[in-house]
Design an enzyme around this catalytic site. Structure first.
Site, PDB file in Angstrom:
ATOM      1  CB  ILE A  63       7.769  -3.735   1.943  1.00  0.00           C
ATOM      2  CG1 ILE A  63       8.681  -3.802   3.173  1.00  0.00           C
ATOM      3  CG2 ILE A  63       6.317  -3.486   2.353  1.00  0.00           C
ATOM      4  CD1 ILE A  63       8.894  -2.469   3.883  1.00  0.00           C
ATOM      5  CG  ASP A  76      10.426  -1.857  -8.830  1.00  0.00           C
ATOM      6  OD1 ASP A  76      10.128  -2.182  -7.661  1.00  0.00           O
ATOM      7  OD2 ASP A  76      11.526  -1.328  -9.121  1.00  0.00           O
ATOM      8  CB  ALA A 112       6.196  -9.221   0.965  1.00  0.00           C
ATOM      9  CB  VAL A 114       6.874   6.530  -8.344  1.00  0.00           C
ATOM     10  CG1 VAL A 114       6.380   5.108  -8.498  1.00  0.00           C
ATOM     11  CG2 VAL A 114       8.060   6.619  -7.380  1.00  0.00           C
ATOM     12  CE1 TYR A 118      13.743   6.047   3.384  1.00  0.00           C
ATOM     13  CE2 TYR A 118      13.673   6.034   5.785  1.00  0.00           C
ATOM     14  CZ  TYR A 118      13.288   5.495   4.562  1.00  0.00           C
ATOM     15  OH  TYR A 118      12.433   4.411   4.541  1.00  0.00           O
ATOM     16  CB  THR A 176      14.019  -4.655   2.191  1.00  0.00           C
ATOM     17  OG1 THR A 176      14.240  -3.307   2.592  1.00  0.00           O
ATOM     18  CG2 THR A 176      12.712  -5.174   2.760  1.00  0.00           C
TER      19      THR A 176
HETATM   20  N1  LIG Z   1      13.278  -1.650   4.856  1.00  0.00           N
HETATM   21  C1  LIG Z   1      13.056  -0.805   5.843  1.00  0.00           C
HETATM   22  O1  LIG Z   1      13.713  -0.852   6.888  1.00  0.00           O
HETATM   23  C2  LIG Z   1      11.950   0.203   5.721  1.00  0.00           C
HETATM   24  C3  LIG Z   1      11.445   0.765   6.893  1.00  0.00           C
HETATM   25  C4  LIG Z   1      10.434   1.717   6.787  1.00  0.00           C
HETATM   26  C5  LIG Z   1       9.943   2.072   5.561  1.00  0.00           C
HETATM   27  N2  LIG Z   1      10.461   1.502   4.437  1.00  0.00           N
HETATM   28  C6  LIG Z   1       9.893   1.925   3.156  1.00  0.00           C
HETATM   29  O2  LIG Z   1       9.291   0.804   2.561  1.00  0.00           O
HETATM   30  C7  LIG Z   1       9.199   1.030   1.152  1.00  0.00           C
HETATM   31  C8  LIG Z   1       9.656  -0.213   0.417  1.00  0.00           C
HETATM   32  O3  LIG Z   1      11.045  -0.368   0.639  1.00  0.00           O
HETATM   33  P1  LIG Z   1      11.729  -1.792   0.906  1.00  0.00           P
HETATM   34  O4  LIG Z   1      12.174  -1.802   2.301  1.00  0.00           O
HETATM   35  O5  LIG Z   1      10.867  -2.873   0.399  1.00  0.00           O
HETATM   36  O6  LIG Z   1      13.049  -1.613   0.020  1.00  0.00           O
HETATM   37  P2  LIG Z   1      13.477  -2.288  -1.364  1.00  0.00           P
HETATM   38  O7  LIG Z   1      14.682  -1.545  -1.787  1.00  0.00           O
HETATM   39  O8  LIG Z   1      13.543  -3.754  -1.212  1.00  0.00           O
HETATM   40  O9  LIG Z   1      12.248  -1.955  -2.322  1.00  0.00           O
HETATM   41  C9  LIG Z   1      12.039  -0.679  -2.866  1.00  0.00           C
HETATM   42  C10 LIG Z   1      11.496  -0.867  -4.260  1.00  0.00           C
HETATM   43  O10 LIG Z   1      11.191   0.418  -4.822  1.00  0.00           O
HETATM   44  C11 LIG Z   1      11.659   0.425  -6.159  1.00  0.00           C
HETATM   45  N3  LIG Z   1      11.887   1.795  -6.584  1.00  0.00           N
HETATM   46  C12 LIG Z   1      12.879   2.623  -6.197  1.00  0.00           C
HETATM   47  N4  LIG Z   1      12.780   3.804  -6.830  1.00  0.00           N
HETATM   48  C13 LIG Z   1      11.694   3.724  -7.635  1.00  0.00           C
HETATM   49  C14 LIG Z   1      11.090   4.619  -8.540  1.00  0.00           C
HETATM   50  N5  LIG Z   1      11.602   5.839  -8.762  1.00  0.00           N
HETATM   51  N6  LIG Z   1       9.964   4.234  -9.205  1.00  0.00           N
HETATM   52  C15 LIG Z   1       9.458   2.984  -9.011  1.00  0.00           C
HETATM   53  N7  LIG Z   1      10.010   2.090  -8.168  1.00  0.00           N
HETATM   54  C16 LIG Z   1      11.121   2.453  -7.487  1.00  0.00           C
HETATM   55  C17 LIG Z   1      12.938  -0.398  -6.118  1.00  0.00           C
HETATM   56  O11 LIG Z   1      13.350  -0.828  -7.410  1.00  0.00           O
HETATM   57  C18 LIG Z   1      12.511  -1.526  -5.198  1.00  0.00           C
HETATM   58  O12 LIG Z   1      11.897  -2.579  -5.915  1.00  0.00           O
HETATM   59  C19 LIG Z   1      10.049   2.268   0.863  1.00  0.00           C
HETATM   60  O13 LIG Z   1       9.197   3.399   0.709  1.00  0.00           O
HETATM   61  C20 LIG Z   1      10.878   2.412   2.120  1.00  0.00           C
HETATM   62  O14 LIG Z   1      11.276   3.752   2.331  1.00  0.00           O
HETATM   63  C21 LIG Z   1      11.443   0.562   4.485  1.00  0.00           C
END
Ligand SMILES: NC(=O)c1ccc[n+]([C@@H]2O[C@H](COP(=O)([O-])OP(=O)(O)OC[C@H]3O[C@@H](n4cnc5c(N)ncnc54)[C@H](O)[C@@H]3O)[C@@H](O)[C@H]2O)c1
Length: 274
Positions: free
Chosen positions: A26, A45, A29, A67, A158, A193
């Site tokens: 996300i 990241d 994108a 972070v 989570y 993702t």
């Molecule tokens: N994919 C889903 O179904 C979904 C649904 C609801 C919410 N989310 C939330 O969306 C957000 C983005 O997740 P995503 O789905 O794109 O997953 P993703 O795993 O593709 O992306 C997460 C990104 O966060 C980075 N990251 C992880 N720990 C980190 C840290 N300590 N410091 C800096 N960067 C860090 C990872 O390297 C990765 O690039 C997250 O907060 C996730 O909880 C995802």
């Protein structure tokens, strides 16, 4: 994106947007879409190579940072301001899943790490960015999840983290608003993702549609443009993003049968602090 979304910027004063977790999914994108709309983008990241990739793709700046660490949050804001001279938008999007559904028996180290990334990463990010954002009427968007609104039985830890950041966003919003900063939260449903891991197979087995990172990123742009502050927006497949309406709390019933409602205040007098 809605009609009221900001027009693409041009020239050296283009707005600057920082996205955490911008290396994949996300965040990547959204970084691309913010760049396409004229933002100068800082892609942060913990995966430095992935941050570089995103930054290259959107002509932005990459920063490897964790972070979960307050100092690294401060450094990412300083880095953005040193490089671009300002910061207008911060998307606190980095997140991890608990890795131990349904979280029992608890792995204490893993538990602390999930809270550190998903909760500290938001609270520290807000703390680090607010002073700079306040100079430009800036905006913060927090990527939470539907897991913060409905019981996520498969992943309670989570869910805990996402519920926590929703409570934080709603509670801190009036304080930030006084400084001219708008903070809102986005709650996507299951999105295609890497964070989903094997859960993706179970979701596909149900033939349940996954959101795409692009759809969620479009929703994020809408919220950044339209949300007033302290709002929580849901993103589900097939519907436009929408603000979530929390039901009002029950009013306190007084002995005389009348109702009382507590009037929130922004800061407590010292002697009444518990
Ligand atoms: N994919 C889903 O179904 C979904 C649904 C609801 C919410 N989310 C939330 O969306 C957000 C983005 O997740 P995503 O789905 O794109 O997953 P993703 O795993 O593709 O992306 C997460 C990104 O966060 C980075 N990251 C992880 N720990 C980190 C840290 N300590 N410091 C800096 N960067 C860090 C990872 O390297 C990765 O690039 C997250 O907060 C996730 O909880 C995802």
């Amino acid at each position: 994106m809605s009609d009221s979304a900001p027009a693409p910027g041009t020239g050296p004063d283009r707005p600057v947007a920082l996205v955490t977790g911008a290396g994949h999914g996300i965040g990547a994108a959204l970084a691309a879409k913010l760049a396409a709309r004229g933002h100068r983008v800082v892609a942060v990241d913990v995966d430095g190579e992935a941050a570089e990739r995103t930054a290259r793709a959107c002509g932005g700046l990459a920063l490897e940072a964790d972070v979960a660490d307050l100092k690294q949050n401060q450094a990412m804001v300083e880095h953005a301001v040193d490089h671009f001279g300002r910061l207008d938008t911060v998307v606190l999007n980095a997140g991890v899943e608990s890795g131990q559904p349904p979280d029992l028996p608890l792995d204490p180290a893993r538990y602390r790490r999930v809270l550190a990334v998903n909760v500290d990463g938001v609270v520290f990010g807000v703390d680090a960015a607010t002073a700079e954002l306040a100079r430009h009427g800036g905006r913060i968007l927090v990527t939470a999840s539907l897991a913060g609104l409905a019981p996520e039985q498969a992943n309670p830890v989570y869910a805990l983290t996402k519920g926590a950041v929703l409570a934080y966003v709603r509670a801190i919003a009036p304080t930030l608003a006084r400084r001219g900063v708008r903070i809102n939260a986005l709650c996507p449903g299951f999105t295609d993702t890497a964070i989903l891991g094997v859960t993706k197979l179970l979701i596909r087995k149900q033939r349940f549609p996954l959101l795409t990172p692009d759809t969620v990123a479009d929703a994020a742009l809408t919220v950044l443009a339209d949300a007033g502050g302290g709002q929580v927006w849901t993103v589900v497949a097939g519907r436009p993003p929408a603000p979530f309406a929390f039901p009002p709390l029950p009013a306190t019933l007084l002995p005389d049968g009348t109702e009382a409602r507590f009037r929130p205040f922004l800061s407590a007098p010292k002697e009444s602090t518990p």
